[in-house]
Design a protein around this motif. Structure first.
Motif, PDB file in Angstrom:
ATOM      1  N   VAL A  47     -12.096  -1.157  14.630  1.00  0.00           N
ATOM      2  CA  VAL A  47     -12.189  -2.049  15.121  1.00  0.00           C
ATOM      3  C   VAL A  47     -10.779  -3.006  14.899  1.00  0.00           C
ATOM      4  N   GLU A  48     -10.628  -3.355  16.095  1.00  0.00           N
ATOM      5  CA  GLU A  48      -9.134  -3.990  16.222  1.00  0.00           C
ATOM      6  C   GLU A  48      -9.064  -4.965  17.266  1.00  0.00           C
ATOM      7  N   ALA A  49      -8.133  -6.089  17.204  1.00  0.00           N
ATOM      8  CA  ALA A  49      -7.979  -6.802  18.497  1.00  0.00           C
ATOM      9  C   ALA A  49      -6.442  -7.227  18.269  1.00  0.00           C
ATOM     10  N   PHE A  50      -5.834  -7.203  19.367  1.00  0.00           N
ATOM     11  CA  PHE A  50      -4.221  -7.562  19.498  1.00  0.00           C
ATOM     12  C   PHE A  50      -3.486  -7.143  18.411  1.00  0.00           C
ATOM     13  N   GLY A  51      -3.691  -5.388  18.229  1.00  0.00           N
ATOM     14  CA  GLY A  51      -3.064  -4.770  17.435  1.00  0.00           C
ATOM     15  C   GLY A  51      -3.215  -4.923  15.871  1.00  0.00           C
ATOM     16  N   THR A  53      -6.203  -5.155  12.542  1.00  0.00           N
ATOM     17  CA  THR A  53      -7.585  -5.083  11.913  1.00  0.00           C
ATOM     18  C   THR A  53      -7.852  -5.991  10.892  1.00  0.00           C
ATOM     19  N   LEU A  54      -8.913  -6.106  10.102  1.00  0.00           N
ATOM     20  CA  LEU A  54      -9.316  -6.719   9.222  1.00  0.00           C
ATOM     21  C   LEU A  54      -9.272  -6.048   7.746  1.00  0.00           C
ATOM     22  N   GLY A  55      -8.550  -6.192   7.055  1.00  0.00           N
ATOM     23  CA  GLY A  55      -8.305  -5.351   5.678  1.00  0.00           C
ATOM     24  C   GLY A  55      -7.947  -6.451   4.322  1.00  0.00           C
ATOM     25  N   GLY A  78      -8.908  -1.387   6.790  1.00  0.00           N
ATOM     26  CA  GLY A  78      -9.355  -1.903   8.053  1.00  0.00           C
ATOM     27  C   GLY A  78     -10.946  -1.917   7.984  1.00  0.00           C
ATOM     28  N   ILE A  79     -11.425  -2.164   9.140  1.00  0.00           N
ATOM     29  CA  ILE A  79     -12.636  -2.143   9.472  1.00  0.00           C
ATOM     30  C   ILE A  79     -12.951  -1.062  10.564  1.00  0.00           C
ATOM     31  N   VAL A  80     -14.024  -0.090  10.181  1.00  0.00           N
ATOM     32  CA  VAL A  80     -14.420   1.054  11.090  1.00  0.00           C
ATOM     33  C   VAL A  80     -15.553   0.766  11.553  1.00  0.00           C
ATOM     34  N   PRO A  84     -25.095   0.877  13.799  1.00  0.00           N
ATOM     35  CA  PRO A  84     -25.101  -0.402  14.557  1.00  0.00           C
ATOM     36  C   PRO A  84     -24.228  -1.438  14.181  1.00  0.00           C
ATOM     37  N   THR A  85     -23.401  -1.138  13.059  1.00  0.00           N
ATOM     38  CA  THR A  85     -22.540  -2.103  12.581  1.00  0.00           C
ATOM     39  C   THR A  85     -21.260  -1.833  12.260  1.00  0.00           C
ATOM     40  N   SER A  86     -20.618  -2.476  11.212  1.00  0.00           N
ATOM     41  CA  SER A  86     -19.126  -1.852  10.907  1.00  0.00           C
ATOM     42  C   SER A  86     -19.038  -1.834   9.575  1.00  0.00           C
ATOM     43  N   CYS A  87     -18.100  -1.035   9.069  1.00  0.00           N
ATOM     44  CA  CYS A  87     -17.993  -1.062   7.412  1.00  0.00           C
ATOM     45  C   CYS A  87     -16.388  -0.968   7.031  1.00  0.00           C
ATOM     46  N   ALA A  88     -16.154  -1.583   5.848  1.00  0.00           N
ATOM     47  CA  ALA A  88     -14.613  -1.630   5.369  1.00  0.00           C
ATOM     48  C   ALA A  88     -14.515  -0.177   4.982  1.00  0.00           C
ATOM     49  N   TRP A  89     -12.996   0.056   5.104  1.00  0.00           N
ATOM     50  CA  TRP A  89     -12.531   1.536   4.762  1.00  0.00           C
ATOM     51  C   TRP A  89     -11.451   1.465   3.668  1.00  0.00           C
TER      52      TRP A  89
END
Length: 264
Positions: A47-51, A53-55, A78-80, A84-89
């Motif tokens: 899950v990313e935006a403008f290069g 992700t959220l870590g 980051g976030i994967v 139906p949702t996302s999770c931290a890696w």
């Protein structure tokens, strides 16, 4: 995506749910997507935006757990996307308990390593003002204690510095008895939470002084250094948890499927 519960249970931990109590700092950083992708399998979608992700990282001190009291540093790459949702890696997990390390590797599948957490507290006085006088009366202002945490990976007699974390004044007083913000109770977990200033993370002065200093030098040097880069990424939010109680259920084994079937 298909998932099945694992039957693997560490004997020392007993049957789940595993209960952890203590305090923690959860810091969110903007991490470059190219750094995060070094840890995440190609079949999973970042899950990313403008290069970016959220870590970030999760720094916890558990006063009570199935492995007793211990410290933990979870580096989040980051976030994967996990429909139906996302999770931290988690890219690297450092714990001050051998038992917790074994449990993390064998029962949860985490990249866990044993580490030493050295803590040093120093007093810092706040500038005097009428506003601070009022805070002193409420038990909030005045002098504060700042904590520096040095994290070093260990294996047998070898030691490798990982990072230094300078905690903000509020986060270093988790057990001071001062007002820590409103209590929030959820089915999983319950805690007191409040925003705090981001911690300052410093790269160790000497990452490698000789070949015997790296406890896992066979193939993980690059990922170890990239984990440090995640810690050094730009912070955007830091949350302080006090009176933390986590009820951790059995991990899920996720089947290896393409999460984004439209990606070429």
């Amino acid at each position: 995506m298909k998932a099945e519960e694992t039957n693997s249970i560490t004997s020392g931990y007993g049957k789940p749910p595993w209960i952890f109590k203590g305090s923690a700092l959860y810091q969110l950083n903007l991490v470059k997507a190219e750094v995060a992708r070094a840890f995440i399998p190609k079949e999973f979608r970042l899950v990313e935006a403008f290069g970016y992700t959220l870590g970030g990282f999760f720094l916890a001190n558990y006063s009570d757990s199935p492995a007793g009291s211990f410290d933990e540093l979870v580096v989040i790459g980051g976030i994967v996307w996990n429909p139906p949702t996302s999770c931290a890696w988690a890219t690297r997990v450092l714990v001050s308990s051998d038992e917790a390390c074994i449990h993390g590797r064998k029962d949860v599948g985490l990249p866990s390593y044993v580490a030493k957490f050295s803590k040093q507290i120093s007093a810092t006085a706040k500038p005097k003002s009428k506003f601070n006088t009022f805070l002193n009366m409420k038990g909030v202002g005045g002098s504060t204690n700042c904590m520096e945490v040095q994290v070093s990976e260990t294996k047998d007699t070898a030691v490798a510095d990982f990072c230094n974390i300078n905690l903000p004044a509020g986060a270093s007083e988790l057990n001071s008895g001062k007002w820590m913000g409103p209590t929030i109770k959820m089915s999983l977990p319950s805690y007191r939470i409040k925003p705090t200033s981001p911690a300052k993370v410093l790269r160790p002065a000497s990452e490698k002084s000789d070949s015997t200093q790296d406890p896992d030098c066979t193939h993980s040097d690059d990922k170890r250094n990239l984990s440090i880069d995640v810690m050094l990424s730009k912070p955007i939010l830091a949350l302080q948890f006090n009176c933390l109680k986590m009820d951790v259920e059995s991990p899920l084994i996720v089947s290896h499927v393409l999460l984004n079937s439209t990606e070429k």
